[in-house]
Write a protein that holds these residues in place. Sequence first.
Motif, PDB file in Angstrom:
ATOM      1  N   VAL A  81      59.668  30.056  60.966  1.00 62.66           N
ATOM      2  CA  VAL A  81      60.892  29.524  60.908  1.00 62.66           C
ATOM      3  C   VAL A  81      61.771  30.114  62.299  1.00 62.66           C
ATOM      4  O   VAL A  81      61.820  31.364  62.226  1.00 62.66           O
ATOM      5  CB  VAL A  81      61.532  29.594  59.648  1.00 62.66           C
ATOM      6  CG1 VAL A  81      63.226  29.242  59.869  1.00 62.66           C
ATOM      7  CG2 VAL A  81      61.002  28.894  58.578  1.00 62.66           C
ATOM      8  N   ILE A  82      62.183  29.284  63.023  1.00 60.34           N
ATOM      9  CA  ILE A  82      63.219  29.718  64.007  1.00 60.34           C
ATOM     10  C   ILE A  82      64.716  29.299  63.614  1.00 60.34           C
ATOM     11  O   ILE A  82      64.651  28.176  63.081  1.00 60.34           O
ATOM     12  CB  ILE A  82      62.745  29.108  65.199  1.00 60.34           C
ATOM     13  CG1 ILE A  82      61.401  29.329  66.051  1.00 60.34           C
ATOM     14  CG2 ILE A  82      63.937  29.323  66.562  1.00 60.34           C
ATOM     15  CD1 ILE A  82      60.963  28.582  67.011  1.00 60.34           C
ATOM     16  N   LEU A  83      65.599  30.116  63.598  1.00 55.12           N
ATOM     17  CA  LEU A  83      66.722  29.878  63.496  1.00 55.12           C
ATOM     18  C   LEU A  83      67.860  29.857  64.788  1.00 55.12           C
ATOM     19  O   LEU A  83      67.701  30.782  65.348  1.00 55.12           O
ATOM     20  CB  LEU A  83      67.463  30.915  62.428  1.00 55.12           C
ATOM     21  CG  LEU A  83      68.891  30.911  61.991  1.00 55.12           C
ATOM     22  CD1 LEU A  83      68.955  29.845  60.652  1.00 55.12           C
ATOM     23  CD2 LEU A  83      69.427  32.020  61.239  1.00 55.12           C
ATOM     24  N   TYR A 104      65.103  34.443  65.719  1.00 58.22           N
ATOM     25  CA  TYR A 104      66.064  33.709  65.869  1.00 58.22           C
ATOM     26  C   TYR A 104      66.546  33.481  67.231  1.00 58.22           C
ATOM     27  O   TYR A 104      66.106  34.353  68.085  1.00 58.22           O
ATOM     28  CB  TYR A 104      67.247  33.780  65.153  1.00 58.22           C
ATOM     29  CG  TYR A 104      67.530  35.337  65.233  1.00 58.22           C
ATOM     30  CD1 TYR A 104      68.415  35.754  66.025  1.00 58.22           C
ATOM     31  CD2 TYR A 104      66.925  36.188  63.837  1.00 58.22           C
ATOM     32  CE1 TYR A 104      68.641  37.223  66.058  1.00 58.22           C
ATOM     33  CE2 TYR A 104      67.458  37.628  64.082  1.00 58.22           C
ATOM     34  CZ  TYR A 104      68.006  38.015  65.136  1.00 58.22           C
ATOM     35  OH  TYR A 104      68.451  39.391  65.249  1.00 58.22           O
ATOM     36  N   ILE A 105      67.250  32.461  67.678  1.00 60.55           N
ATOM     37  CA  ILE A 105      67.622  32.081  68.997  1.00 60.55           C
ATOM     38  C   ILE A 105      68.932  32.182  69.087  1.00 60.55           C
ATOM     39  O   ILE A 105      69.494  31.241  68.299  1.00 60.55           O
ATOM     40  CB  ILE A 105      67.029  30.994  69.687  1.00 60.55           C
ATOM     41  CG1 ILE A 105      65.092  31.229  69.823  1.00 60.55           C
ATOM     42  CG2 ILE A 105      67.397  30.654  71.051  1.00 60.55           C
ATOM     43  CD1 ILE A 105      64.546  30.164  70.326  1.00 60.55           C
ATOM     44  N   VAL A 106      69.835  33.099  69.905  1.00 57.53           N
ATOM     45  CA  VAL A 106      71.108  32.808  69.820  1.00 57.53           C
ATOM     46  C   VAL A 106      71.732  31.677  70.955  1.00 57.53           C
ATOM     47  O   VAL A 106      71.221  31.565  71.965  1.00 57.53           O
ATOM     48  CB  VAL A 106      71.804  34.256  70.312  1.00 57.53           C
ATOM     49  CG1 VAL A 106      73.216  34.162  70.091  1.00 57.53           C
ATOM     50  CG2 VAL A 106      71.255  35.216  69.161  1.00 57.53           C
ATOM     51  N   LYS A 107      72.471  30.967  70.372  1.00 56.51           N
ATOM     52  CA  LYS A 107      73.313  30.100  71.123  1.00 56.51           C
ATOM     53  C   LYS A 107      74.372  30.653  72.034  1.00 56.51           C
ATOM     54  O   LYS A 107      74.892  31.507  71.469  1.00 56.51           O
ATOM     55  CB  LYS A 107      73.897  28.964  70.400  1.00 56.51           C
ATOM     56  CG  LYS A 107      72.758  28.149  69.498  1.00 56.51           C
ATOM     57  CD  LYS A 107      73.952  27.062  68.664  1.00 56.51           C
ATOM     58  CE  LYS A 107      73.041  26.193  67.900  1.00 56.51           C
ATOM     59  NZ  LYS A 107      73.774  25.375  67.003  1.00 56.51           N
ATOM     60  N   PRO A 108      74.407  30.142  73.288  1.00 56.41           N
ATOM     61  CA  PRO A 108      73.799  28.966  73.874  1.00 56.41           C
ATOM     62  C   PRO A 108      72.358  29.696  74.513  1.00 56.41           C
ATOM     63  O   PRO A 108      72.190  30.729  74.821  1.00 56.41           O
ATOM     64  CB  PRO A 108      74.574  28.571  75.256  1.00 56.41           C
ATOM     65  CG  PRO A 108      75.355  30.054  75.431  1.00 56.41           C
ATOM     66  CD  PRO A 108      75.532  30.582  74.060  1.00 56.41           C
TER      67      PRO A 108
END
Length: 124
Positions: A81-83, A104-108
């Motif tokens: 799962v990628i958040l 997880y990938i931080v926006k932007p």
Amino acid sequence: MSVYKILLADDELALRFLLTETLSDEGYQITEVEDGGQAIDQLQQETFDLIILDYMMPERTGVEVCEWLRQSDNANRELPVILLTAKALEKDKEKAKAAGVTTYIVKPFSPLQLLDTVGLLLNR
């Protein structure tokens, strides 16, 4: 070669469109939903290879969806799962880890960054 199926849950239409385009171009099959409730419905209906969840969504947050999934007897429960999150605070990261989020990938972020992450998770 089998096609990888990805569930993408994000309430932001423009971002969802961009990510779906990017991932589809690489040959992934994308199922889009726009909130956490729909994500759970979808997970109960079919099996995927990877799940991408936005942290802040209506109905259920990405973390809540992941928590539900990990505790269920759902066929998708072991999936990566990628958040996607605008929240880079330590406590949010802890919460995500505790819920069973793989990464997880931080926006932007750039769509290419997401592609790299997806590729790594699916090829391991």
